[in-house]
Design an enzyme around this catalytic site. Structure first.
Site, PDB file in Angstrom:
ATOM      1  N   ASP A  28      47.196  51.458  40.648  1.00 24.97           N
ATOM      2  CA  ASP A  28      47.624  50.144  40.168  1.00 24.97           C
ATOM      3  C   ASP A  28      48.949  49.803  40.844  1.00 24.97           C
ATOM      4  O   ASP A  28      49.950  50.501  40.670  1.00 24.97           O
ATOM      5  CB  ASP A  28      47.794  50.182  38.648  1.00 24.97           C
ATOM      6  CG  ASP A  28      47.959  48.797  38.042  1.00 24.97           C
ATOM      7  OD1 ASP A  28      47.772  47.802  38.773  1.00 24.97           O
ATOM      8  OD2 ASP A  28      48.274  48.715  36.843  1.00 24.97           O
ATOM      9  N   ASP A  74      44.978  44.161  43.149  1.00 22.85           N
ATOM     10  CA  ASP A  74      46.049  45.150  43.042  1.00 22.85           C
ATOM     11  C   ASP A  74      45.677  46.427  42.304  1.00 22.85           C
ATOM     12  O   ASP A  74      46.549  47.245  42.010  1.00 22.85           O
ATOM     13  CB  ASP A  74      47.269  44.524  42.373  1.00 22.85           C
ATOM     14  CG  ASP A  74      46.991  44.058  40.955  1.00 22.85           C
ATOM     15  OD1 ASP A  74      45.821  43.873  40.607  1.00 22.85           O
ATOM     16  OD2 ASP A  74      47.961  43.863  40.195  1.00 22.85           O
ATOM     17  N   GLU A  75      44.408  46.646  42.009  1.00 22.25           N
ATOM     18  CA  GLU A  75      44.046  47.902  41.359  1.00 22.25           C
ATOM     19  C   GLU A  75      42.611  48.282  41.686  1.00 22.25           C
ATOM     20  O   GLU A  75      41.767  47.435  41.975  1.00 22.25           O
ATOM     21  CB  GLU A  75      44.258  47.846  39.845  1.00 22.25           C
ATOM     22  CG  GLU A  75      43.382  46.854  39.124  1.00 22.25           C
ATOM     23  CD  GLU A  75      43.550  46.942  37.601  1.00 22.25           C
ATOM     24  OE1 GLU A  75      43.589  48.068  37.060  1.00 22.25           O
ATOM     25  OE2 GLU A  75      43.636  45.879  36.969  1.00 22.25           O
TER      26      GLU A  75
END
Length: 368
Positions: free
Chosen positions: A12, A107-108
């Site tokens: 993350d 983003d993860e």
């Protein structure tokens, strides 16, 4: 024959959009940065820097409220093209270690490194190397969680943010879960937390003491989920390739709201995000669905099918606004809003999850 346990990493990125802005604009470093709309408009916060979070600002909050909490904050419009480029860099790092990568957003992502290209036995080493490479190549930081399933890996990645690494082995899982405050469990929002505390459920240990019958009685279909996670149960595999049937975004609000204008602000932001995804995937859809979850957890959906493809944020917002009028929103408090475009006009690759069905007691020892 005992099935080999998975080694799962959840990566993350730390305050991703805001961190990219601070990286690209040195004058923003150390400043409370809010990525989203203007504070004098109907915009909402997409994300914010850790400096801004100290003032109580969080995603999905109206930018007007964020400004009231922190008048000195710097408000920046999102640059999704820039975030997409960085996200692609990061995914290339992921794929250098494993092909089993399940992106959840820009983003993860989950990674299954049970067998990995670096031939490392330790998933912890893999996670350390990935975070190191991300920092070297992008000058951004990521946090990682390592465990034997997705549920624990995701929780672990949030324990030591920013730039943290947390490992939960099968031997540690039970004590790790027992000590978790109930609000840390994914799927437990403020309303559920309040209800659980009224039942004497404050930690994972408290949740584990409740039977499936009791949880089903008090939480309906979600009872099975709470029963499973209290016991570390999650057999969902990392699934990188499936045909996606819809594109949507939803957000659980920090607090229940009855203000229609605030709901429209949030729907406007969701429409922009879904519209951007449709453009990025070069697709469109024939049906729009608005999802509304009330404060009492009742969920309703309203849908509209069009003879002309729905492809822009403006199309989505216009239809969603009319669908909102067909709900009890405003008269009843709302805790979640979502918009989804379905019946897509092209096939696109996506990820889907499977049900959790692994008994906690069947775990075998593995090196994480």
């Amino acid at each position: 024959m005992v099935e080999k346990q998975r080694k799962i990493i959840h990566i993350d990125m730390d305050a991703f959009y805001a961190s990219v802005e601070q990286r690209d604009h040195p004058q923003l470093r150390g400043q409370p940065v809010v990525v989203g709309g203007n504070p004098d408009s109907r915009g909402v916060v997409a994300t914010c820097s850790y400096e801004a979070r100290r003032f109580g600002i969080h995603s999905a909050m109206s930018c007007a409220r964020a400004y009231r909490l922190c008048p000195q904050a710097v408000f920046v419009r999102p640059r999704f093209d820039a975030y997409q480029r960085v996200s692609q860099q990061i995914r290339e790092i992921f794929f250098s270690y494993t092909d089993l990568v399940e992106p959840l957003s820009l983003d993860e992502a989950y990674l299954d490194v049970t067998t990995n290209k670096a031939k490392m036995q330790s998933a912890t080493w893999v996670a350390q190397n990935i975070c190191k490479e991300i920092r070297q190549q992008t000058h951004l930081t990521a946090s990682a969680g390592v465990s034997y399933n997705k549920f624990l890996a995701k929780i672990a990645s949030d324990v030591k943010k920013p730039a943290g690494l947390t490992v939960v082995t099968p031997e540690q899982a039970e004590s790790f879960i027992e000590q978790l405050p109930i609000r840390r469990f994914h799927g437990v929002g403020r309303v559920t937390e309040k209800k659980m505390k009224a039942l004497g459920i404050h930690t994972g240990a408290d949740l584990r003491r409740h039977s499936l019958v009791e949880l089903n009685k008090n939480f309906g279909k979600a009872g099975q989920y709470y029963f499973n996670i209290a016991r570390g149960i999650d057999l969902r595999p990392v699934v990188p390739n499936r045909i996606r049937k819809s594109i949507g975004k939803e957000t659980t609000l920090g607090e229940d709201i009855t203000d229609i204008s605030q709901m429209l602000t949030i729907i406007g932001d969701l429409s922009q995000r879904v519209g951007a995804l449709l453009e990025r995937k070069q697709t469109s859809g024939m049906t729009l669905t608005l999802k509304v979850k009330y404060a009492d957890f009742q969920t309703v959906t309203r849908s509209f099918s069009h003879e002309k493809a729905i492809e822009t944020a403006e199309d989505i917002l216009r239809i969603a606004e009319s669908l909102l009028q067909k709900t009890d929103a405003g008269n009843r408090a709302v805790r979640l809003l979502g918009v989804t475009v379905s019946h897509l006009t092209t096939d696109i690759v996506a990820v889907e999850s499977q049900q959790m069905d692994l008994p906690f007691g069947s775990l075998t020892q593995i090196e994480l």
